[in-house]
Design an enzyme around this catalytic site. Structure first.
Site, PDB file in Angstrom:
ATOM      1  N   CYS A 204     -59.181 181.170  14.420  1.00 56.54           N
ATOM      2  CA  CYS A 204     -59.723 181.660  13.087  1.00 56.54           C
ATOM      3  C   CYS A 204     -59.405 183.257  13.036  1.00 56.54           C
ATOM      4  O   CYS A 204     -59.442 183.745  13.953  1.00 56.54           O
ATOM      5  CB  CYS A 204     -61.270 181.411  13.184  1.00 56.54           C
TER       6      CYS A 204
ATOM      7  N   CYS B  98     -61.031 185.463  10.892  1.00 57.79           N
ATOM      8  CA  CYS B  98     -62.134 186.216  10.091  1.00 57.79           C
ATOM      9  C   CYS B  98     -62.639 187.327  10.498  1.00 57.79           C
ATOM     10  O   CYS B  98     -62.110 187.888  11.799  1.00 57.79           O
ATOM     11  CB  CYS B  98     -63.532 185.019   9.923  1.00 57.79           C
TER      12      CYS B  98
ATOM     13  N   ARG C 105     -60.297 168.474  10.142  1.00 59.40           N
ATOM     14  CA  ARG C 105     -61.530 168.075  11.091  1.00 59.40           C
ATOM     15  C   ARG C 105     -62.001 169.340  11.896  1.00 59.40           C
ATOM     16  O   ARG C 105     -63.423 169.242  11.957  1.00 59.40           O
ATOM     17  CB  ARG C 105     -60.858 166.934  11.827  1.00 59.40           C
TER      18      ARG C 105
ATOM     19  N   HIS D 283     -55.062 152.886  12.586  1.00 60.50           N
ATOM     20  CA  HIS D 283     -54.485 153.258  13.944  1.00 60.50           C
ATOM     21  C   HIS D 283     -55.015 152.146  14.838  1.00 60.50           C
ATOM     22  O   HIS D 283     -56.264 151.802  14.739  1.00 60.50           O
ATOM     23  CB  HIS D 283     -55.456 154.613  14.465  1.00 60.50           C
TER      24      HIS D 283
ATOM     25  N   TRP E 206     -49.987 157.225  13.465  1.00 59.21           N
ATOM     26  CA  TRP E 206     -48.973 158.357  13.027  1.00 59.21           C
ATOM     27  C   TRP E 206     -47.542 158.525  14.073  1.00 59.21           C
ATOM     28  O   TRP E 206     -46.946 159.110  13.956  1.00 59.21           O
ATOM     29  CB  TRP E 206     -49.797 159.867  13.545  1.00 59.21           C
TER      30      TRP E 206
ATOM     31  N   GLU F 205     -58.671 158.816  25.944  1.00 56.77           N
ATOM     32  CA  GLU F 205     -58.195 157.993  24.878  1.00 56.77           C
ATOM     33  C   GLU F 205     -56.699 157.528  24.924  1.00 56.77           C
ATOM     34  O   GLU F 205     -55.830 158.202  25.606  1.00 56.77           O
ATOM     35  CB  GLU F 205     -57.949 158.864  23.472  1.00 56.77           C
TER      36      GLU F 205
ATOM     37  N   GLU G 167     -57.710 156.939   9.455  1.00 54.08           N
ATOM     38  CA  GLU G 167     -57.264 156.486  10.815  1.00 54.08           C
ATOM     39  C   GLU G 167     -57.412 154.950  10.674  1.00 54.08           C
ATOM     40  O   GLU G 167     -57.590 154.318  11.899  1.00 54.08           O
ATOM     41  CB  GLU G 167     -57.935 157.206  12.001  1.00 54.08           C
TER      42      GLU G 167
ATOM     43  N   CYS H  87     -64.219 187.164  14.271  1.00 51.80           N
ATOM     44  CA  CYS H  87     -63.114 186.859  15.161  1.00 51.80           C
ATOM     45  C   CYS H  87     -62.448 188.158  15.585  1.00 51.80           C
ATOM     46  O   CYS H  87     -62.169 188.457  16.770  1.00 51.80           O
ATOM     47  CB  CYS H  87     -62.027 185.913  14.861  1.00 51.80           C
TER      48      CYS H  87
ATOM     49  N   ASN I 136     -64.447 167.492  20.889  1.00 50.02           N
ATOM     50  CA  ASN I 136     -63.254 166.653  20.921  1.00 50.02           C
ATOM     51  C   ASN I 136     -61.956 167.132  20.621  1.00 50.02           C
ATOM     52  O   ASN I 136     -61.971 168.173  19.747  1.00 50.02           O
ATOM     53  CB  ASN I 136     -63.254 165.591  19.841  1.00 50.02           C
ATOM     54  N   GLU I 137     -61.178 167.203  21.795  1.00 55.57           N
ATOM     55  CA  GLU I 137     -59.664 167.965  21.393  1.00 55.57           C
ATOM     56  C   GLU I 137     -59.874 169.311  20.702  1.00 55.57           C
ATOM     57  O   GLU I 137     -59.289 169.555  19.988  1.00 55.57           O
ATOM     58  CB  GLU I 137     -58.932 166.893  20.562  1.00 55.57           C
TER      59      GLU I 137
END
Ligand code: GAL
Length: 691
Positions: free
Chosen positions: A173, A175, A124, A372, A329, A321, A369, A178, A162-163
């Site tokens: 990363c 690459c 994700r 969930h 999970w 959340e 999910e 970076c 998000n998170e």
């Protein structure tokens, strides 16, 4: 921002003060089922939902192909939610990117440590945060969303991405871009002086000297400072990316912005990100299995949210959340029994959350999910136990509106600093000794159990105002911390530092002059040797002052220290360590600096903590709590609230001294005692000043 003299703090969102109740809402997955989307706001009203986080993963639905934006569905969702009285935390959709972007610009995806790019569709959070294309495209989308909805009456604020960091290897990363960015960052950190870097990192070790900046790349485990600084650099990228997203929405909207922290809090330096946020938020998923581990879960999450709140001490934050039933999970797929969801939720409000939000409102019918636990399971009927419990909690939160904006008092602080956690992670020695987070949790627990408000703060925070400060396992000394500890002690704080602290400087070189480096003077001692005990070994102590438990013993480790100005309160007895100090104290201004030169069993650490709290005159929310009952306090100028939670299977009776108590949700007067059933929770309030 709304303010009110009857409230300790401005509300976390604009508009009337209220506790939020809602969660992630992903209508873009249901666009083919208009009747479902029409039912949602109606059901939200029934469930007492007043907030929805919308659009978190909706980039592909908002921009199905480059520069073609489709707003109509979101327009309808926003209007419908507003009509139902549901406010929206609108997301910037950077947490999941559309496939077309990855296909057209492979540079937006992450490269693994071994140099392999992660293919589109895998993971994700598969983004390279330094990609100019990603940054340009997300800034454009963010800006357009903000421009379109800034004036929408449903809008409460911004849910940025998000998170962050929530993926394999902290979503780092490797690459070429970076790595080049890392070198530029190092040039700034070491003032363009490669010699200074070589010295700070001790690269003379095994001929590791760098002859040019280009030779620096993360991975060589023998230069520990290399990897620690790589972690710092990549953490800075998260903060910078988040700040850039906030800047994009700020072009059109001044409403509060947050991003949801999550998990073990070591993915990145949350303090750095927090500096850009108006509001802290956290995702909490305790696993309640109906066994002896439950209390540990409840406590772990209490520690985590005290650490989240530690980035904005005293102020309300938001539980962004949680799961009303069962995350798919969790190791054991055990349903939360009746009342458990309510008790866990109210515990979070007691810890300062001005609301209870879920992942998610309605589960999708597909994707990983789908099972969930959500408020609504797919398109199944809503007449369920979970829905009824959620609705009842929504009703209760509405009746607890007076809590919104109340302060979260804490006179005690326990330190936990992610730089020490990382440093211990890279350090090749001390591997089997407890890590900083575990130590911090161990010292936090007795304070939490005693109903004492405690902030978990990092090594950069001001310590002014705390009466008790515990510094466990602070392996790496952050710049300025020693001075802040001394100032706090001089002002009257009791400060306890343990022997797993103050080993290395900011670049993981051993503190100059031997341990405990710059703390030697303030503590009045110096360390000579450190010994780890076998797990079946312990050392007796002489504890004439009764500082520890009735049968105290040293366990785990002992730090052999020479007093040099401190008094020795507890000593080891017998064997090799006979006579070596275990606990020392040196008065410092109006307070004192204590050193714990040995590992303790949990009951000894708890006894010492409570004794120090008494010396520091730190008050619990309620005295004499029955074992297992949690009490958290929040304060408004004219009253205080005590959240009482009984996370166990036995009823417990709590004494409420002082008079003037009432039930905060119903207003009913309460006498001098209150009995809580199994997994029960009550919020009681007491007028201030007392009658
Ligand atoms: C969170 C995440 C949500 C969802 C949830 C499931 O960590 O932010 O998007 O995946 O976990 O528990």
């Amino acid at each position: 921002m709304n303010t009110d003299p009857q409230r300790s703090h401005p509300g976390i969102i604009p508009g009337p003060y209220r506790l939020l109740h809602g969660g992630d809402y992903n209508p873009e997955q249901w666009l083919h089922r208009p009747e479902v989307l029409e039912a949602d706001p109606v059901l939200m009203r029934q469930a007492g939902v007043n907030q929805a986080s919308v659009g978190i993963f909706a980039w592909a639905a908002l921009e199905p192909e480059r520069d073609r934006f489709t707003w109509d569905w979101l327009d309808r969702v926003m209007d419908r939610l507003h009509a139902a009285g549901v406010g929206v935390l609108l997301a910037t959709p950077s947490a999941a990117r559309p496939r077309w972007l990855a296909e057209a610009h492979p540079e937006v995806m992450r490269t693994r440590r071994d140099g392999r790019p992660i293919p589109p569709g895998e993971m994700r959070h598969n983004h390279c945060l330094s990609s100019p294309v990603l940054r340009e495209r997300i800034a454009l989308v963010d800006c357009k969303i903000a421009e379109r909805y800034a004036g929408h009456p449903a809008l409460l604020g911004w849910h940025i991405s998000n998170e962050f960091g929530g993926d394999e290897d902290g979503a780092r990363c490797y690459c070429a871009r970076c790595l080049a960015g890392f070198r530029d960052w190092l040039r700034v950190r070491y003032h363009d002086d490669l010699g200074a870097l070589n010295l700070a990192w001790w690269t003379g070790f095994w001929s590791h000297q760098y002859g040019s900046w280009d030779q620096i790349r993360p991975g060589d485990a023998s230069i520990e400072a290399l990897n620690l600084n790589w972690q710092r650099y990549t953490s800075g990228l998260v903060a910078d990316f988040c700040a850039a997203e906030i800047a994009a929405v700020r072009r059109h909207s001044a409403l509060p912005a947050t991003t949801n922290f999550h998990g073990n809090l070591a993915h990145y330096d949350h303090g750095e990100v927090a500096a850009h946020l108006d509001l802290m938020s956290y995702d909490s998923y305790p696993s309640i299995e109906g066994g002896p581990g439950d209390m540990g879960q409840v406590h772990w999450h209490a520690w985590a949210v005290d650490a989240v709140r530690g980035h904005a001490p005293g102020r309300p934050w938001l539980l962004m959340e949680s799961c009303p039933s069962l995350p798919q999970w969790h190791r054991t797929q055990r349903l939360k029994r009746p009342g458990v969801h309510r008790a866990l939720s109210l515990a979070m409000v007691g810890h300062g959350s001005d609301g209870v939000c879920y992942f998610q409102w309605r589960a999708g019918r597909g994707g990983m999910e789908k099972l969930h636990g959500a408020v609504l399971m797919q398109d199944a009927p809503h007449d369920t136990r979970v829905f009824r419990e959620v609705a009842a909690l929504g009703d209760e939160l509405a009746r607890l509106g007076a809590v919104a904006g109340s302060a979260v008092p804490a006179e005690a602080a326990v330190l936990w600093d992610v730089h020490s956690e990382w440093a211990r992670g890279w350090n090749s020695g001390l591997r089997s000794l407890p890590f900083p987070a575990e130590l911090s949790q161990g010292w936090h627990r007795p304070l939490w159990q005693a109903g004492i408000g405690v902030d978990v703060v990092d090594g950069t925070r001001s310590l002014a105002g705390y009466r008790l400060v515990i510094v466990p396992g602070l392996f790496l000394l952050r710049p300025g911390l020693v001075e802040r500890l001394q100032q706090a002690a001089a002002a009257g704080a009791q400060i306890l530092i343990d022997g797993l602290s103050a080993w290395v400087d900011d670049d993981m070189a051993c503190v100059a002059g031997g341990r405990p480096g710059p703390l030697a003077g303030p503590l009045g001692l110096r360390c000579e040797e450190f010994d780890q005990l076998r797990s079946d070994e312990s050392v007796a102590v002489e504890d004439g002052g009764g500082w520890l438990s009735a049968a105290p013993r040293v366990r785990g480790w002992i730090d052999r220290v020479h007093p040099d100005g401190c008094e020795v309160l507890v000593r080891a007895v017998g064997g090799f360590h006979d006579g070596w100090p275990v606990l020392t104290r040196k008065v410092c201004g109006a307070g004192a600096m204590w050193y714990l030169a040995a590992g303790l069993a949990a009951e000894d650490a708890a006894a010492l903590t409570i004794r120090l709290a008494a010396i520091a005159q730190v008050q619990p929310a309620l005295p004499g709590l029955p074992r297992g009952v949690i009490a958290r306090e929040r304060r408004q100028p004219d009253c205080r609230f005590v959240f009482l939670i009984n996370p166990g299977d036995e009823p417990a009776t709590v004494e409420l001294p002082g008079g003037g108590w009432s039930d905060a949700a119903s207003g009913a007067v309460i006498g001098a005692r209150l009995t809580l059933g199994a997994w029960d929770a009550r919020v009681v309030s007491q007028r201030c000043p007392l009658p």
